[in-house]
Structure formats: structure tokens, C-alpha cells
Design an enzyme around this catalytic site. Structure first.
Site: not given
Ligand code: TRP
Ligand code: ZN
Length: 883
Positions: A285, A283, A320, A323, A143, A342
Site C-alpha cells: 500500500m 500486496g 508503490e 504511486h 484503502e 492502478e
Molecule cells: N493501492 C494498493 C496497490 O498498490 C492496493 C491495496 C493494498 C489495497 N491494500 C489494499 C486495496 C487493501 C484494497 C484493500 O495496488
Molecule cells: Zn497500486
């Protein structure tokens, strides 16, 4: 930009050589959305793993999208990769071409099989996007647009595919092989290699793909879902770290249970893996079935993690996990919809943490983050709606606005509907859009239909940026209290004029004599201005407004300090009580900094604050967690927001002077509090945590008033500490003092935790965040410390983010703080543009700072802008900040 290369010698196609002069930045617009021309219902990936060379063979089953535009060209995104071979239906083709970084494959039929090979070098990937190496392990971050750095693919969230992944590699280097879904087969290969095959039955966009290979050990547990599914849970860490994973595991189990109860959401695979990685841009993913985490949000034990760290682990594990439904089962149609997953997921993690601990304290903390991080964003050059209309680089939009304001917007709908009715809305949303790539509009429509709310005007919250300013006037006449509310939504870049927004406000009117009210009401201001009449008040009531912070607005209400003192003592809404205390301080400091107070007024203002503060210190009805919260003075960044042009030095000086004054005034109560807290033994329960919070809280005020006494108590607290909360608190206080105890504590801390990266990060932050007069000197020498490394985002942030948010360092009158951050951005950009770009907003605030500093800040931005080859990330942030 159409830069077309011919595929004459694909093997020699080095992107670096082919790089054209910097193109004018392309602006991607929300209104330009088109459905994909081709879909990819299935993909198989074969990875031959190596740290310096990984070969990726990908086979895509592609099919024309009936909703697409009918083009015969399949566009596959790439980024710094070249195709080693391209086959269509099993036959090598030569008529593919590159369009900039993308691969274009001509196709004629309805459905084809497209096979592509690429070769990547994970060890050289310092951006930490795509496939990269961290401490000898391999992992991915896809992501938002990292998958295209691994293989060519329609790398957009509305293309959902079923993934089958095979990987093979040396067993000694990579004993554990993980990917999304379930492991379907594994075995030994030749020459010490082994392999594994993974299959994820749930169709997903490429940004949720993940692979991890390395030497890892697991904390293993099981969870039985409400439907009776047995789920295996693993938290994978480097050998030696497994003793610090239990809190993460407990948090995961609590998250799974809570999502079943609060939102009716059940986990949908037989396996849930979490992997902790030390090099990570953000933080964590939410990759399907294989969450990848920054180590700092996994590892915790009393010796190395503070209470705040424990809370952060719980919150991010929850985030996470949640999500899996809000993001994975229902994903985003395009990246403009980022807040769909988000904002909603932040709200879900906030509600979860509130349910696990103190709801009131959690709300105060969430509002503090919003005000200190999101309000400044909303009033600066990078302001954007929670659903942006355009971007150059999507990584720049993982912001406090999309995340935290996004959560507030959904929370308002929940407040208006009531929690139980709101649940009908989310049930409908999950039900209706399961398996789809949805939009924010889809979400609002579901909430509307599920709850019966009319959200037509409410949609403005998705499209308009800027924090609404709410003017409040309360007039008492006869038996009536007339409340007049006027909203102003300030202009933001690209949005000079605004329509009024519906602002839901929880209000209560207190009778001064009895200290009570007749029940809370929810009123909604949906015009520019409106008057609400309340009857039955023989004398003027005291109003408590925006209780629980029901709307993310800035209240402009010049209040009688007596009313604030009254609410600080009597309000039965804990947030409102906190707010009254804060307002008292904010009102006073803003007036003091603005120079509008006579000596007598200054004394009276402090006296009122002193009265409220001493009540906080001694009130037996308060629990210590809440007491500790109420003791925190408003952040400098929030105070700065109250001025058109802020003078950070004056704000800092007045804030510190108030702290010292309160310390002196309340010394006896503070030392008594510190003594009481010191006597409480370590525990994870609320009482013991509260004791630790007030312990360091009291210490800060004592040290501000009497540095020698502060140093004495701090070093005693340090030496006696059997946990990181006390230790870090003591070092934090000592780091700002010019005392011999400072060196003792810092030296011991470093030596004691040598080799523990997360704690050494704290050692850097504590020094870079200090109010010590020579802090800039300390930071410069820390940048040359052998333990410092720009390549590790946690370490880079530990020093430089702490410096950038430290007014004493950053806003030093010499401009050296600005130079420090400017130099950092220029040095970090070629290594890790995403992390470098996160430092730009600090300098971007220049328009809201007094002119002398503003000129220095602007000059620093111009120096960055003059760099010949800036990343898209930094270029976008810098050009918007100068614009
Ligand atoms: N989707 C991740 C979250 O829980 C965000 C994220 C993690 C992210 N690593 C990343 C976004 C690297 C951009 C690039 O919020
Ligand atoms: Zn998130």
C-alpha cells in the site's frame, strides 16, 4: 436505507447489538457522483495506542465546499465504530445522530472545528482494514474505506487534508512510532510511555493515511534526487529479518532513479519509509511517505526467495513508489476512477521492470498474467469495464481488469503516440492535475492534448467490458496481400451490445524465402471490419500480427502450422516469436480436446510442436531466460477460454499428455540442458538466472516423460541446491510424483524452514498445487496442520488459492474441490470478507464449464448464498455469479 439511531447512550452503542436485518445491497453508481458538501483542509489525530484498546481523538477543520450542495449536515463515514464524544467548536453537542454507520453533525456556519473521540480494538480486527495488530505491532490499512473504521471522516478520495498525527504508547511494546510525512517531535511520557508527532505537508485523501507502531529495525540508506534533495530511506522489518532487505532497498533506489529519468518524477519528502507486515490483505500500500508492504514483497535472499520472488519484490516496490505521483500527488476523484492510478501505475511498474531486466521476457510474463487472470474475468459474470459504472463493495474491484487491462489500455495510447510523444501527455497530466483528485477522463484529455492523438473513439476502452475477438484473414492476389480484420466485442453483464473499438496492431509481413520483412507497421482497426492492402508481394507473405501484444485482444486466426513454425523460427519480435510457438500449441490442444483430430492429424500436430520445441531447446541464439519462457506450455485457464463450454479434465489430460510426449521426444536435449544448467553456479546475473529457469523447466518435461528419472534428477537438484529457486523447483516437480523422494524433500523442506512464514507458505502451496492423484486428500490434511491458520491471508491463500487454481484439485469430478472452496468461503467470510470474496470467481466460472461440473459449482454458490449473514463483499460476488 435510513436507519437512524438516537445518541441517548453513545457509550453503549454496540454496532453488533444495533445491527439491523441484512439490508438490500446498496448499489453505488458512477453517474451519481456529487462533490462533497464539506471539505476538511486540516485534521489532527491523537492516538493513545494499545493492542486491545486504542483511543483516537480527531480534530477536523471543516469548511463548506462552494461546489457542494449547501447542506448544513456534515456526513462523516464510520464502520463498526461509535463516537465516545462529539464537539463542535470546542463545545460538546448532543444533536448528532447516526445514519446507519455514518455520523451526521448539524452545522450552521461556513467553517467549524469538529472533534470526535473513538475507541477501537486492533487485536480484534481480523478483517485487516483500519487499525489492526500483526505480530504484536500496530498498523493501518485504509484503502479503500478503512479509515472509517478508525474515526468518523468523509472517507472519500476527493476530500484532501493536511494531516498532523500524534501517537503515544508503551515504549517497550512499540519502540518505533511512524506515520506519514516527517517526524516533527518526540519524547518520553510517564510510566514507560513515549510519543511522537508526525506532519505530512502534502494534502491527501484519508485512504493514504498510515500509522505503524512496533518493534522494528531498519535497513537505512540515502538517495539524492535530481533536484538535489537528500532523502532518507528506511525499510522496517522485525528484528532478525534485516538481512533479507537489501534487494528491496536496491529496488527502491532503482525505482526513484528510473522515475526521474523515464517520467521526470522526483520524490517530494525528506523521508521514505517502508514497513513489512506479515498479515496483509493485498500486496502493498502506497501511503504517503510510509508504504506498508506484505512481507512477501520485501524479504528476499537467495536461501529463501526464488528468482520469481526477487522479480515480484522489485515490481511491487516500484509500483508503490510510482504511486507517489500516479495516485498520491494526483489522486482519484472517486473509486470508479481506480484505474486512473492502478492501471497507470501497473504500466509504470511494467516499464520499470522491463528496463531493469529483459524487456522481452517481461512482456511475455505480463501477457501471460493478462490471459490467465484477466481474460477469464472479462468473459465471466464479474466482467466490468476498467472504469466500472457501479459497485456494491469497492474492494471487489481491485481486479486484473482495473489493474492489468487498465495498464494495457494506457500502453496502447503509448504505442500509438510513440514513447517520446506519450511522455508529453503524461507531463501535461501531472502538471495540470498535481494536487487534485482527477478522473480517467482527465487523464485521457491530457494525453490527447499532450500528444495530439484523437482519442474520442478510444474512450470506449474505458467504458466497454469484454475482450475484443479479432478475426483475421489474409488473402494473396497478384502482388497484393489483403488483410481483412473483423472485431467482435462480446456481450458482458449489463452491456448486451458494443460499439467498435480502435485496435492498434503492430504488423509485419515476412517473405517466406528470405525470412525477412520490410519494416513493421502500425495499423488501427477502428471499424467493425476493414481491409488493409499491402503491395509488392510476388508470393504469399507470412503475417506477424499484434506484435509485442500491441492490443489486449483475442486473435481468431486458424493458421497453417507451417506459418507458425516459420514465425517461431524467424520472427524478430521476441513476443511474436513466443506467440507463434504458443499458438501452435493452443491450436493443437484445442482441436485435440475438441475431438476433431484424426490420428494422423494428431500426430502431425504434435510433430510440428516437437520441431518448434526442440529448436527452442537447442537454439544457440536464445538466451536461457527467453528459452525458459518459450518452454512454458499455455495455461489451462487460457486454454479453457477457447471453449464455449470447457471440460477442465480433458484440457488437463491433453496438456499433460503433450508434456509427456515432448519429454519423450526431446529427452536427450532435455537431459543435456538440465546437466548444463546444473553446472552453473548461483549468481543474480541473467545467465545464472536463465540457467535456473531452464533447469526446473527441463525437469518438468523429464518427469512427465519418465517419472523415475524425473524423481532421481529432482532429488539430486534438491540436495545440491544452494538457493530457493532450485529447491522450490525440485519440490514442485516431486510434489506431483508418487515417489519416495517426494516425502524426503517435503519433510526436509518443512524442517529446514521451520519458523520462516514465507517459506512455509511455499510448502503449503507446493502441495496444494500438485498434480498428485491424492491432492485433495493432501489439502484436507494440510488444513488441519498446526502451522495452518485462516486468519493470516498469506497462509490461507498459500493453501486454498493454490487449490482453487489447480485444475486437478478444484475440478475433481467428485465436486469435492468445489466443496473445499465453498466451505472455505463460508468459514473465512466472518473473519476476513475481503480475502474470502477473492475465492468466489473460481466457482463463478460455472457457466463456461461442462454441464455436470457446472451444476456442482452452481450448487456450491447457492450454498454460500443461503448463509444468513454474508459480508457485502462475498454477497456481491456470489449474487453476480449466480445472476
Ligand atoms: N493501492 C494498493 C496497490 O498498490 C492496493 C491495496 C493494498 C489495497 N491494500 C489494499 C486495496 C487493501 C484494497 C484493500 O495496488
Ligand atoms: Zn497500486
Amino acid at each position: 436505507m435510513d436507519i437512524v439511531s438516537t445518541p441517548a447512550e453513545p457509550q453503549n452503542l454496540q454496532v453488533a447489538d444495533a445491527a439491523p436485518p441484512p439490508p438490500a445491497p446498496a448499489v453505488i453508481k458512477r453517474e451519481d457522483y456529487l462533490p462533497p458538501a464539506w471539505l476538511v483542509p486540516e485534521i489532527t489525530l491523537d492516538f493513545r495506542l494499545g493492542l486491545e484498546e486504542t483511543r483516537v481523538a480527531s480534530v477536523l477543520q471543516v469548511r463548506r465546499n462552494p461546489a457542494g450542495n449547501g447542506t448544513d449536515t456534515l456526513r462523516l463515514n464510520g464502520d463498526q465504530i461509535a463516537p465516545a464524544s462529539v464537539k463542535v467548536d470546542g463545545v460538546a453537542i448532543e444533536d448528532w445522530r447516526l445514519d446507519g454507520p455514518d455520523l451526521l453533525v448539524p452545522l450552521t456556519g461556513e467553517a467549524h472545528e469538529v472533534a470526535i473521540e473513538t475507541i477501537v480494538n486492533p487485536a480484534a480486527n481480523s478483517q485487516l482494514m483500519g487499525l489492526y495488530a500483526s505480530n504484536g505491532m500496530l498498523c493501518t490499512q485504509c484503502e479503500a474505506e478503512g479509515f472509517r473504521r478508525i474515526t468518523f471522516f468523509p472517507d472519500r478520495p476527493d476530500v484532501l487534508s493536511t494531516y498532523t498525527v500524534r501517537m503515544s504508547g508503551p515504549k517497550a511494546a512499540f519502540p518505533i512510532l511512524l506515520a506519514n510525512g516527517n517526524c516533527t517531535a518526540s519524547g518520553e511520557g510517564e510510566d514507560g510511555t513515549h510519543w511522537a508527532e508526525w506532519h505530512d505537508p502534502w494534502p491527501k485523501p484519508s485512504y493514504l493515511f498510515a500509522l505503524v507502531a512496533g518493534d522494528l529495525v531498519a535497513n537505512n540508506a540515502h538517495f539524492t534526487t535530481m533536484g538535489g534533495r537528500e532523502v532518507e530511506l528506511n525499510i522496517w522489518v522485525r528484528p532478525g529479518d534485516e538481512g533479507r532487505t537489501q534487494h528491496a532497498m536496491d529496488s527502491l533506489i532503482n525505482s526513484m532513479k528510473w522515475d526521474e529519468e523515464a517520467f521526470g518524477r522526483e520524490y517530494d519528502l525528506d523521508l521514505f519509509n517502508i514497513v513489512a507486515v506479515s498479515d496483509f490483505n493485498m500486496g502493498a500500500m502506497e501511503n504517503k511517505g510510509l508504504n506498508v508492504f506484505n512481507t512477501r514483497y520485501v524479504l528476499a535472499d537467495p536461501e529463501t526467495a526464488t528468482d520469481g520472488d526477487y522479480d515480484a519484490v522489485e515490481g511491487v516496490i516500484g509500483h508503490e513508489y510510482f504511486h507517489n505521483w500516479s495516485g498520491n500527488r494526483v489522486t482519484c476523484r472517486d473509486w470508479f476512477q481506480l484505474s486512473l492510478k492502478e492501471g497507470f501505475t501497473v504500466l509504470r511498474d511494467q516499464l520499470f521492470s522491463a528496463a531493469m531486466g529483459s524487456e522481452a521476457v517481461k512482456r511475455i510474463e505480463d501477457v501471460r498474467i493478462l490471459r490467465s487472470a484477466q481474460f477469464p474475468e472479462d468473459s465471466g459474470p464479474l466482467a466490468h469495464p476498467i472504469r466500472p459504472d457501479s459497485y456494491q463493495e469497492i474492494s471487489n474491484f481491485y481486479t486484473a481488469t482495473v489493474y492489468n487491462k487498465g495498464a494495457e489500455v494506457i500502453r496502447m495510447m503509448r504505442t500509438m503516440a510513440g514513447p517520446d510523444v506519450f511522455r508529453k501527455g503524461t507531463d501535461l497530466y501531472f502538471d495540470r492535475h498535481d494536487g487534485e483528485a482527477a478522473t480517467c477522463e482527465d487523464f485521457v484529455t491530457s494525453i490527447e492534448e499532450g500528444t495530439g492523438l484523437d482519442l474520442a473513439q478510444f474512450r470506449q476502452w474505458y467504458s466497454q467490458a469484454g475482450t475484443p475477438q479479432l478475426e483475421v484473414e489474409l488473402v494473396h492476389e497478384g502482388t497484393q496481400a489483403r488483410l481483412t480484420l473483423t472485431q467482435l466485442v462480446p456481450p458482458t453483464p449489463g452491456q448486451p451490445t458494443k460499439a467498435p473499438m480502435p485496435i492498434p496492431l503492430r504488423v509485419a509481413l515476412f517473405d517466406r524465402a528470405s525470412g525477412r520483412h520490410d519494416g513493421e507497421q502500425l495499423i488501427v482497426l477502428d471499424k467493425v471490419s476493414d481491409t488493409f492492402v499491402f503491395d509488392g508481394f510476388a508470393s504469399a507473405p507470412v503475417i506477424s500480427i499484434n506484435r509485442g501484444f500491441s492490443a489486449p485482444v483475442s486473435i481468431q486466426f486458424e493458421r497453417d502450422p507451417d506459418d507458425l513454425v516459420f514465425l517461431a523460427a524467424h520472427d524478430d519480435d521476441p513476443f511474436a516469436r513466443y506467440e507463434a510457438t504458443q499458438s501452435l500449441v493452443v491450436q493443437h490442444l484445442v482441436a485435440a480436446v475438441g475431438g476433431s483430430l484424426s490420428d494422423a492429424q494428431h500426430r502431425a500436430g504434435r510433430a510440428a510442436i516437437g520441431e518448434a520445441f526442440s529448436a527452442v531447446l537447442t537454439d544457440p541464439a536464445l538466451d536461457d531466460l527467453m528459452r525458459g519462457e518459450l518452454m512454458i506450455l499455455p495455461a489451462g485457464s487460457y486454454l479453457a477460454e477457447q471453449f464455449a463450454l470447457a471440460d477442465p479434465a480433458r484440457i488437463q489430460d491433453e496438456r499433460e499428455a503433450l508434456k509427456a510426449w515432448l519429454g519423450t521426444e526431446c529427452m536427450a536435449a532435455l537431459t543435456a540442458l538440465h546437466d548444463r544448467a546444473v553446472a552453473v553456479p548461483y549468481g543474480r546475473d541473467a545467465a545464472a538466472r536463465g540457467a535456473r529457469k531452464i533447469k526446473t523447466g527441463a525437469l518438468t518435461f523429464i518427469a512427465a516423460a519418465d517419472p523415475a528419472e524425473g524423481a532421481r534428477r529432482a532429488i539430486a537438484q534438491y540436495r545440491a541446491a544452494d538457493n530457493m529457486t532450485d529447491r522450490q523447483g525440485a519440490v514442485m516437480v516431486l510434489a506431483s510424483l508418487d515417489a519416495p523422494e517426494r516425502e524426503e524433500a517435503l519433510a526436509d523442506f518443512r524442517q529446514r524452514y521451520e519458523g520462516n512464514a514465507l517459506v512455509i507458505d511455499k510448502w503449503f502451496s507446493l502441495q496444494a498445487g500438485s498434480l498428485h492423484p491424492r491432492v485433495l486428500e493432501h489439502i484436507r490434511s494440510l488444513a488441519n496442520h498446526p502451522d495452518f491458520a485462516l486468519t493470516n491471508p498469506n497462509r490461507a491463500r498459500s493453501l486454498y488459492m493454490a487449490a482453487a487454481v489447480n485444475p486437478v484439485a478444484f475440478h475433481d469430478a467428485s465436486g469435492e474441490g468445489y466443496r473445499l472452496i465453498g466451505d472455505l468461503i463460508r468459514r473465512l467470510d466472518p473473519i476476513n470478507p475481503q480475502t474470502a470474496a477473492r475465492f468466489v470467481p473460481a466457482l463463478g466460472r460455472w457457466r463456461r464449464i461442462e454441464p455436470v461440473r457446472a451444476a456442482l459449482m452452481r450448487a456450491e454458490l447457492e450454498r454460500i448464498a443461503a448463509e444468513p449473514s454474508l459480508s457485502r463483499d462475498v454477497r456481491e460476488q456470489v449474487s453476480k455469479s449466480l445472476g
